[in-house]
Design a protein around this motif. Structure first.
Motif, short mmCIF file in Angstrom:
data_model
loop_
_atom_site.label_atom_id
_atom_site.label_comp_id
_atom_site.label_asym_id
_atom_site.label_seq_id
_atom_site.Cartn_x
_atom_site.Cartn_y
_atom_site.Cartn_z
N SER A 104 4.89 3.98 2.79
CA SER A 104 4.18 2.83 2.25
C SER A 104 4.14 1.76 3.33
N PHE A 105 3.23 0.82 3.17
CA PHE A 105 3.22 -0.31 4.10
C PHE A 105 2.75 -1.55 3.37
N SER A 106 3.09 -2.69 3.93
CA SER A 106 2.53 -3.92 3.40
C SER A 106 1.70 -4.54 4.50
N TYR A 107 0.59 -5.09 4.13
CA TYR A 107 -0.35 -5.59 5.12
C TYR A 107 -1.10 -6.79 4.54
N ASP A 108 -1.16 -7.82 5.34
CA ASP A 108 -1.89 -9.02 4.93
C ASP A 108 -2.89 -9.33 6.04
N PHE A 141 10.77 6.58 9.78
CA PHE A 141 10.36 5.46 10.64
C PHE A 141 10.36 4.20 9.79
N GLU A 142 11.05 3.19 10.27
CA GLU A 142 11.08 1.88 9.60
C GLU A 142 10.65 0.85 10.63
N SER A 143 9.59 0.12 10.34
CA SER A 143 9.11 -0.85 11.33
C SER A 143 9.99 -2.09 11.34
N THR A 144 10.05 -2.72 12.52
CA THR A 144 10.80 -3.98 12.62
C THR A 144 9.88 -5.13 13.04
N SER A 145 8.81 -4.84 13.79
CA SER A 145 7.88 -5.92 14.12
C SER A 145 6.47 -5.39 14.36
N TYR A 146 5.52 -6.26 14.17
CA TYR A 146 4.10 -5.91 14.33
C TYR A 146 3.48 -7.03 15.14
N THR A 147 3.08 -6.71 16.37
CA THR A 147 2.53 -7.73 17.26
C THR A 147 1.10 -7.37 17.61
N ALA A 148 0.17 -8.27 17.25
CA ALA A 148 -1.24 -8.00 17.53
C ALA A 148 -1.46 -8.00 19.04
N THR A 149 -2.28 -7.05 19.49
CA THR A 149 -2.60 -7.00 20.92
C THR A 149 -4.10 -7.16 21.12
N GLY A 150 -4.86 -7.22 20.06
CA GLY A 150 -6.31 -7.37 20.15
C GLY A 150 -6.84 -7.58 18.75
N ASP A 151 -8.17 -7.56 18.61
CA ASP A 151 -8.75 -7.78 17.28
C ASP A 151 -8.30 -6.75 16.27
N TYR A 168 0.85 -1.19 0.00
CA TYR A 168 0.00 0.00 0.00
C TYR A 168 0.88 1.24 0.00
N VAL A 169 0.42 2.24 -0.73
CA VAL A 169 1.10 3.53 -0.66
C VAL A 169 0.21 4.46 0.15
N ILE A 170 0.80 5.11 1.13
CA ILE A 170 0.03 6.01 1.99
C ILE A 170 -0.51 7.16 1.14
N ASP A 171 -1.81 7.42 1.29
CA ASP A 171 -2.48 8.40 0.43
C ASP A 171 -2.20 9.82 0.90
N THR A 172 -0.98 10.28 0.62
CA THR A 172 -0.65 11.66 0.97
C THR A 172 -1.18 12.60 -0.12
N SER A 192 6.95 1.94 6.37
CA SER A 192 8.10 2.83 6.23
C SER A 192 7.59 4.23 5.88
N VAL A 193 8.03 5.21 6.66
CA VAL A 193 7.54 6.59 6.45
C VAL A 193 8.73 7.53 6.48
N GLU A 194 8.69 8.51 5.59
CA GLU A 194 9.73 9.53 5.55
C GLU A 194 9.05 10.90 5.68
#
Lengths: 186, 194
Positions: free
Chosen positions: B59-63, B108-118, B26-30, B73-75
């Motif tokens: 941009s981000f990737s999401y499944d 900002f560059e993400s390194t991990s994504y941990t679900a904490t809820g729905d 996904y590309v962030i809709d700026t 990743s954001v600049e």
């Protein structure tokens, strides 16, 4: 005498000159001092408020000064002045006038860059006529701020040159240049 | 440039019918400004001051089926700081604070994504601000996602985190007082699937 004559400056021209000199030096010192004030200083808000207010009032004062200058005859140059001295003097005078206006405009453009008005004491406020957005200048407050700072040093540099020249005429050439500006009819 | 590259890759992928992992990019809709990078900081401890950065890209990737693989990743163009006050913005961009002449971008560059809820997760990553890189964790909420009315597909998130500007070498406390020790960041991003 109010008006200038062929040989002497009238008291109004002298008053315009010395009041502007004192106010400009004051604004320069105030400006240098206020930019380093800390957020919790009692003067953090009041010093810039005074600087902006006096600066804008000085703009009106200088416009009146120039109108007066144009309405009046100018005294003839001191007869012992060399041609290059007369010419350099004229150039420096106009650099000082242009520099003053560049300072008024750039200062005003810092405060009004985002469309906010500038307060002149608690008397009236001057609205923004242009903004960074309307002029297409990104971060106009930064650009105007940098110009305002650099021009301040240039203006004070030329004013110092102007003052040194006057002192040179008074003490070395021993002519009437400085005395004439003090209202003496020599 | 980055954007063009991503769309070019996406174009090639679409044309050749190559099937890649189900994670979508996904590309962030700026462009349509459905994304915001905002901050707030206490003024004297008496009220909240809000500001934002007007220019950024990301941009981000999401499944949906494998959220843990999400990447962001954001600049941010730090010179685009806007708190709706010319003199304050000038001061915040100066060397007293963000020093945007020297550090015109934050990333900002993400390194991990941990679900904490729905719909919530902790997004950890490296934030580079004022030339200093620190790990931060952003609390993310998945707001929604699906087809848009114009033939596209979107996913939207909102994240919040609190940083200490002092950690990044920005002396807020010394200049603005103890109430300015922390700054909250609020990040809203709607991404358009490529």
């Amino acid at each position: 005498m109010l008006k200038n004559s062929d040989q002497a400056y009238g008291w109004l021209a002298c008053a315009f000159h010395w009041v502007s000199a004192i106010v400009i030096i004051g604004l320069f010192i105030l400006g240098l001092w206020m930019v380093d004030l800390t957020y919790y200083s009692d003067w953090y808000k009041t010093a810039p408020h005074i600087h902006r207010s006096i600066g804008l009032l000085l703009a009106v004062f200088i416009i009146a000064r120039i109108i007066w200058r144009l309405m009046n005859s100018q005294p003839a140059p001191v007869s012992t002045h060399k041609a290059w001295e007369v010419k350099t003097g004229h150039i420096v005078h106009w650099v000082l006038y242009i520099g003053m206006f560049a300072m008024f405009i750039s200062g005003y453009m810092i405060s009004t860059a985002k469309g906010q008005p500038v307060d002149v004491f608690n008397w009236f406020s001057l609205p923004a006529v242009v903004t960074g957005e309307s002029l297409g200048i990104k971060n106009m407050e930064d650009v105007a701020g940098e110009i305002h700072e650099i021009l301040a040093y240039i203006l004070i540099g030329f004013a110092s040159l102007h003052a040194l020249a006057a002192l040179k005429h008074h003490f070395i050439d021993k002519d009437s240049t400085l005395l004439r500006m003090l209202g003496k009819n020599t | 440039m980055k954007k063009t590259f991503i769309s070019a890759v996406a174009g090639i992928v679409a044309l050749t019918g190559v099937s890649i992992a189900s994670a979508a990019d996904y590309v962030i809709d700026t462009k349509g400004s459905h994304a915001f990078v905002q901050f707030r900081v206490k003024h004297l401890g008496y009220s909240w001051l809000y500001g934002r950065f007007n220019n950024f890209s990301g941009s981000f990737s999401y499944d949906e089926n494998d959220a843990a693989a999400s990447k962001v990743s954001v600049e941010i163009d730090t010179t685009s700081l806007d708190s709706n006050h010319a003199e304050r913005d000038k001061h915040l961009r100066s060397s007293d604070f963000l020093d945007t002449d020297q550090f015109p971008t934050a990333t900002f560059e993400s390194t991990s994504y941990t679900a904490t809820g729905d719909n919530t997760a902790d997004l950890t990553g490296n934030l580079t601000l004022h030339g200093v890189t620190k790990e931060v964790t952003i609390s993310v909420e998945h707001i929604g996602g699906g087809d848009d009315p114009w033939g596209g597909y979107r996913q939207g998130f909102e994240g919040r985190t609190t940083i200490q500007p002092g950690d990044f070498g920005i002396d807020m406390v010394g200049q603005l007082g103890p109430a300015a020790a922390t700054v909250e960041l609020m990040l809203t991003a709607e991404g358009v699937r490529q």
